[in-house]
Design a protein around this motif. Structure first.
Motif, short mmCIF file in Angstrom:
data_model
loop_
_atom_site.label_atom_id
_atom_site.label_comp_id
_atom_site.label_asym_id
_atom_site.label_seq_id
_atom_site.Cartn_x
_atom_site.Cartn_y
_atom_site.Cartn_z
N LEU A 1 0.83 -1.20 0.00
CA LEU A 1 0.00 0.00 0.00
C LEU A 1 0.87 1.26 0.00
CD1 LEU A 1 -2.98 0.86 0.08
CD2 LEU A 1 -2.78 0.92 2.56
N LEU A 2 1.94 1.24 0.75
CA LEU A 2 2.85 2.39 0.77
C LEU A 2 3.45 2.64 -0.62
CD1 LEU A 2 4.20 4.48 2.65
CD2 LEU A 2 6.06 2.84 2.91
N HIS A 3 3.86 1.58 -1.28
CA HIS A 3 4.38 1.70 -2.64
C HIS A 3 3.32 2.27 -3.57
CE1 HIS A 3 5.27 0.27 -6.74
NE2 HIS A 3 6.50 0.60 -6.42
N LEU A 4 2.12 1.77 -3.46
CA LEU A 4 1.03 2.24 -4.31
C LEU A 4 0.76 3.72 -4.09
CD1 LEU A 4 -1.36 1.37 -6.24
CD2 LEU A 4 -2.71 1.32 -4.16
N VAL A 5 0.69 4.14 -2.85
CA VAL A 5 0.38 5.54 -2.55
C VAL A 5 1.52 6.47 -2.96
CG1 VAL A 5 0.01 7.16 -0.65
CG2 VAL A 5 -1.29 5.05 -0.74
#
Length: 82
Positions: free
Chosen positions: A47-51
């Protein structure tokens, strides 16, 4: 705000960890904590990578807000359970 999103994602992780523990045939003393750390770590990094790198790009038409991040987090946590 980012803090509210972080609280929601942590809450979803807690529910997913509880569900993962309840599906297990075996149990041990710190099973819930291990499940919480592993699920939050795996999904949290994704999720951090996506955001940061996908939605955070200037060319992205999708905005980073609760309407996008919470449903995506729910889908990622749901996939972590299967």
């Amino acid at each position: 705000s980012p803090w509210k999103l972080a609280v929601w994602v942590t809450f979803i992780a807690a529910i997913a960890s509880k569900e993962a523990v309840s599906r297990s045939r075996y149990s041990y003393k710190k099973q819930y904590l291990d499940s919480f750390i592993s699920i939050l770590g795996g999904v949290g990094l994704t999720l951090l990578h996506l955001v940061l790198f996908v939605l955070g790009r200037s060319s992205s038409t999708i905005k980073i807000n609760a309407q996008t991040v919470i449903p995506i987090a729910g889908m990622l946590f749901g996939n972590a359970l299967t």
